[in-house]
Design an enzyme around this catalytic site. Sequence first.
Site, short mmCIF file in Angstrom:
data_model
loop_
_atom_site.label_atom_id
_atom_site.label_comp_id
_atom_site.label_asym_id
_atom_site.label_seq_id
_atom_site.Cartn_x
_atom_site.Cartn_y
_atom_site.Cartn_z
N ALA A 275 4.56 45.75 56.80
CA ALA A 275 4.50 45.38 58.22
C ALA A 275 3.29 44.47 58.42
O ALA A 275 2.49 44.28 57.50
CB ALA A 275 4.36 46.64 59.06
N LYS A 276 3.20 43.93 59.62
CA LYS A 276 2.13 42.96 59.90
C LYS A 276 0.74 43.51 59.58
O LYS A 276 -0.13 42.77 59.15
CB LYS A 276 2.19 42.56 61.38
N ARG A 277 0.56 44.84 59.77
CA ARG A 277 -0.78 45.38 59.55
C ARG A 277 -1.21 45.23 58.08
O ARG A 277 -2.39 45.37 57.76
CB ARG A 277 -0.85 46.86 59.97
#
Length: 327
Positions: free
Chosen positions: A256-258
């Site tokens: 994910a983006k994190r």
Amino acid sequence: MEGRGGNVRGRFAPTPSGLLHLGNAGTALLAWLQVRSRGGEIVLRMEDLDQPRCKPEWAARTLDDMRWLGLDWDEGPDAGGPCGPYEQSKRGDRYAEALDKLERAGLLYRCYCSRADLLSVGNAPHGLQSEGPAYPGTCRKLSEGERMAREAEKTPSLRFAMPDRPVAFLDGMAGPMAYPAGAGGDFVVKRADGIVGYQLAVVVDDAAMGITDVLRGWDLLDSTPRQLLLAEALGEPAPRYAHAPLVLGPDGKRLAKRHGDIAVSALRESGVKPEAIVGLLGWLYGLLGKSEPVPASALISSFHTARIPRGSVQLPGDWLKQVRTMG
Ligand code: GLU
């Protein structure tokens, strides 16, 4: 099973609802290796059915990122070929024909359940767990009178009535798989808004494009029994399936983006070399002894499904540093 001309035929099937990330790139690399190591052909099919969620610029960048990684294909939206069009958004007539065939065989029923119900159980391709609870079959049991009354109020979706028998198959990576009768429940093959369900489109297209071998992410393993049943109901041959491990972030969670710059184009723009990404993925999948820069073609001779871990692989904490320093 062999495709037209006796060849192995595999496919890339990206959904352009976002940019190609490291996980999709890994699956594409394995699909490419599986076919190229056997001298087969690759079809690129753009799975852009859910038009509101897809963007032409994401589709274009996905193709560009794949080429940059050294992955090529023989047929596709850009390359053309005998099985086109290669965008699902342009294949509506094929899906309509298949729906008609299933309806005439009495295998579909109209469903009037709410949008919330449909979202939770209906059309998500990524496995039974991510879809929430199985559809309880409410509308399968409606009497003709009840059905007529609902019909006046609401546009229905169409569901495939799962046959009452278990499904077993041998997955090329996951091994022998067995699902109980009706696993996952009756699923949507056409939404009330007219969009054709992923399961139906993929089965129709894999058959029409002569695909013999599907290698895709582990998150689609639970879709396979549905697709086998649909292929059988349509009288089409089913391809062999192999489900590749998902690439997880260093924290063991879905990418994910994190997790930072996981989009291939972002890595590319920051100066990372394609060979560094291929080398990292090759090492994660057990095809290389260490993470070192290599072109995709260098992995062809070491590719074997038996070497690839089951379920998932995990990025090391310093993966970004690794790929940045690999020149
Ligand atoms: N289009 C699907 C995805 O991007 C893949 C479908 C498939 O491989 O069957 O997740």
